[in-house]
Design an enzyme around this catalytic site. Structure first.
Site, short mmCIF file in Angstrom:
data_model
loop_
_atom_site.label_atom_id
_atom_site.label_comp_id
_atom_site.label_asym_id
_atom_site.label_seq_id
_atom_site.Cartn_x
_atom_site.Cartn_y
_atom_site.Cartn_z
N LYS A 106 0.86 -1.19 0.00
CA LYS A 106 0.00 0.00 0.00
C LYS A 106 0.89 1.23 0.00
CE LYS A 106 -4.47 0.76 0.13
NZ LYS A 106 -5.47 -0.15 -0.49
P1 NAD Z 1 -12.79 7.72 -3.38
O1 NAD Z 1 -11.76 8.72 -3.06
O2 NAD Z 1 -13.21 7.56 -4.79
O3 NAD Z 1 -14.11 8.00 -2.52
C1 NAD Z 1 -14.08 8.14 -1.13
C2 NAD Z 1 -15.46 8.62 -0.69
O4 NAD Z 1 -15.49 8.68 0.73
C3 NAD Z 1 -15.80 10.03 -1.19
O5 NAD Z 1 -17.15 10.06 -1.57
C4 NAD Z 1 -15.56 10.90 0.04
O6 NAD Z 1 -16.34 12.07 0.02
C5 NAD Z 1 -16.02 9.94 1.10
N1 NAD Z 1 -15.52 10.31 2.43
C6 NAD Z 1 -14.31 10.81 2.77
N2 NAD Z 1 -14.27 11.07 4.09
C7 NAD Z 1 -15.49 10.71 4.59
C8 NAD Z 1 -16.07 10.72 5.87
N3 NAD Z 1 -15.40 11.20 6.91
N4 NAD Z 1 -17.33 10.23 6.00
C9 NAD Z 1 -18.01 9.77 4.93
N5 NAD Z 1 -17.53 9.75 3.70
C10 NAD Z 1 -16.28 10.21 3.53
O7 NAD Z 1 -12.25 6.34 -2.76
P2 NAD Z 1 -12.66 4.86 -3.19
O8 NAD Z 1 -11.67 4.38 -4.18
O9 NAD Z 1 -14.11 4.81 -3.49
O10 NAD Z 1 -12.34 4.08 -1.83
C11 NAD Z 1 -13.29 3.98 -0.77
C12 NAD Z 1 -12.89 2.86 0.16
O11 NAD Z 1 -12.84 1.64 -0.58
C13 NAD Z 1 -11.53 3.01 0.83
O12 NAD Z 1 -11.59 2.45 2.11
C14 NAD Z 1 -10.63 2.17 -0.06
O13 NAD Z 1 -9.48 1.70 0.62
C15 NAD Z 1 -11.56 1.04 -0.39
N6 NAD Z 1 -11.19 0.29 -1.60
C16 NAD Z 1 -11.10 0.91 -2.80
C17 NAD Z 1 -10.79 0.16 -3.94
C18 NAD Z 1 -10.76 0.76 -5.32
O14 NAD Z 1 -10.66 0.00 -6.29
N7 NAD Z 1 -10.87 2.07 -5.47
C19 NAD Z 1 -10.53 -1.22 -3.81
C20 NAD Z 1 -10.63 -1.81 -2.56
C21 NAD Z 1 -10.97 -1.04 -1.46
#
Ligand code: NAD
Length: 416
Positions: A106
């Site tokens: 990561k």
């Molecule tokens: P992203 O940046 O596209 O979206 C994050 C979202 O969370 C946004 O809508 C943001 O406004 C919101 N957010 C931020 N702080 C917040 C808070 N305090 N309360 C509520 N919402 C809040 O990120 P993503 O890629 O969608 O990732 C989201 C989660 O999924 C993370 O935990 C990430 O590790 C996990 N994840 C992502 C992927 C991927 O392929 N992108 C894969 C596995 C896991």
């Protein structure tokens, strides 16, 4: 254990439990508790106004016994080495559960990406890559998007890596735009994968998904595509949120329209026909399926007993604390753990890497079919082990992932 923990203490507690249940010896447990390498860099960039910006960056490589390190890069103001280490460890188990030939890593940069211009973000990304370039590579460590990084960030990473090596190397990073070797379906993969798991779990638990109410915390890449996929299979998305707060409408909302509203106003709040709710309220809403898709430590001992959903699908990494896990288990709420539920992203990242190495581009239908097959197999493997061990799904998933990695290390042996 008191509820004062960091992502790393949670990850280590989980590892300890899995190691104990698997009967791993203390040497193996110690090896798996530590990342193989942690890199910390200082990223100095020229800001648009001529001043110098200095940002802390890191890359943690946990284990690579089953294949090259693989994991996202997160841009977040308060990110710590502790958090990145925990996430790297989760990636190792996740790749093993999905049965794809990668280890876990990561990356993180302490930055509020919303405060930087696009040019500043590009300089930050390229400088960060240049500082860790010797530890990256298609057979060494392959980055991907995570919170506040996207396909554009991956394009800059590919270009910087390729420029420094002297030739084009699309397989050095995944989650790229399709124009430069990205896979069809990668952007949607994590959200779609979450819903494949929800479908499987609903079948196992006799939950009807037609008109089932779904609440989603986080409306970014994962949350949005989970919302779209949930709607496709007949669920009603009743609530979504972002960092500014959430919205609730028991009759259902249309994710595409909410996204257009968010793009215009920079928030999901104040969307027509919906009631504004806080992120805390969203978690406690009346719904059938709750999907935390933002940050870690959202479901804790403070709110776990107020969760009304019948099923929690962890799209985010680490959204539930160990204490909350116990409460949900006692309440017989079906919890699909992060290392299984959100493995769709890394699975299609693997497909992207394979397509790049073989210089192919698969059609979307093929990617989605292969994703569904992989998710279903992983889900069934976890459920089978959890049933055999009479445990919850998180324990089953951890035992599957940790067990596969430990077996790989045993076969490789320790050299010299
Ligand atoms: P992203 O940046 O596209 O979206 C994050 C979202 O969370 C946004 O809508 C943001 O406004 C919101 N957010 C931020 N702080 C917040 C808070 N305090 N309360 C509520 N919402 C809040 O990120 P993503 O890629 O969608 O990732 C989201 C989660 O999924 C993370 O935990 C990430 O590790 C996990 N994840 C992502 C992927 C991927 O392929 N992108 C894969 C596995 C896991």
């Amino acid at each position: 254990m008191a509820e004062e923990h960091t992502p790393l203490t949670v990850a280590l507690t989980q590892l300890k439990l899995a190691s104990k249940k698997l009967g791993l010896d203390s040497g193996m447990h110690k090896m798996l508790s530590q990342p193989k390498r942690s890199i910390i860099v200082s990223i100095d960039i020229r800001m648009d106004n001529g001043s110098v910006g200095v940002y802390n960056g890191m890359r943690v490589q946990h284990w690579d016994a089953r294949g090259p390190f693989k994991g996202g890069i997160r841009y977040y103001p308060n990110i710590t080495l502790d958090e990145v280490t925990a996430l790297a460890m989760l990636m190792t188990w996740k790749c093993a559960i999905a049965n794809i030939p990668f280890g876990g890593a990561k990356g993180g940069v302490c930055v509020d990406s919303k405060k930087l211009s696009k040019h500043e973000l590009e300089r930050l990304t390229r400088r960060y890559v240049s500082l860790i370039v010797d530890y990256l590579g298609p057979h060494r460590d392959i980055p991907a998007p995570d919170m506040y990084t996207d396909a554009q960030t991956m394009a800059w990473i590919m270009d910087t890596y390729s420029q420094l090596k002297g030739y084009s190397i699309p397989e050095s990073v995944t989650g790229k735009p399709v124009e430069i070797g990205g896979s069809w379906g990668r952007t949607e993969a994590t959200g779609r994968g979450v819903i494949h798991c929800v479908k499987q779990a609903a079948e196992n638990n006799g939950l009807k998904l037609k008109n089932a109410a779904v609440a989603i915390q986080g409306f970014g890449n994962v949350g949005y595509h989970a919302a779209v996929a949930a709607q496709e299979i007949g669920c009603i998305v009743v609530a979504v949120s972002d960092s500014t707060g959430g919205i609730y409408c028991p009759d259902g909302l249309t994710p595409k329209d909410v996204l257009a509203h968010k793009e215009k106003t920079l928030s999901v709040q104040n969307y027509k026909g919906c009631r504004n709710v806080t992120n805390e309220e969203l978690l406690e809403l009346q719904c059938d399926v709750l999907i935390p898709a933002a940050l870690e430590n959202q479901i804790t001992c403070k709110n776990a007993d107020k969760i009304k959903a019948k099923m929690v699908a962890e799209a985010a990494n680490g959204p539930t604390t160990p204490e909350a896990d116990k409460v949900l288990f006692e309440k017989e709420i079906c919890l699909i753990p992060d290392i299984l539920a959100n493995s769709g992203g890394v699975t299609v990242s693997y497909f992207e890497w394979v397509q790049n190495l073989t210089r192919e581009q698969w059609p979307l239908e093929k990617v989605n079919r292969k994703l569904e097959n992989k998710m279903t197999t992983a889900f069934n493997d976890v459920v089978a082990l959890a049933e055999k061990e009479e445990s919850d799904m998180r324990t089953g998933a951890l035992m599957l992932g940790v067990g596969r990695v430990a077996n790989a290390i045993k076969v490789l042996g320790l050299w010299p």
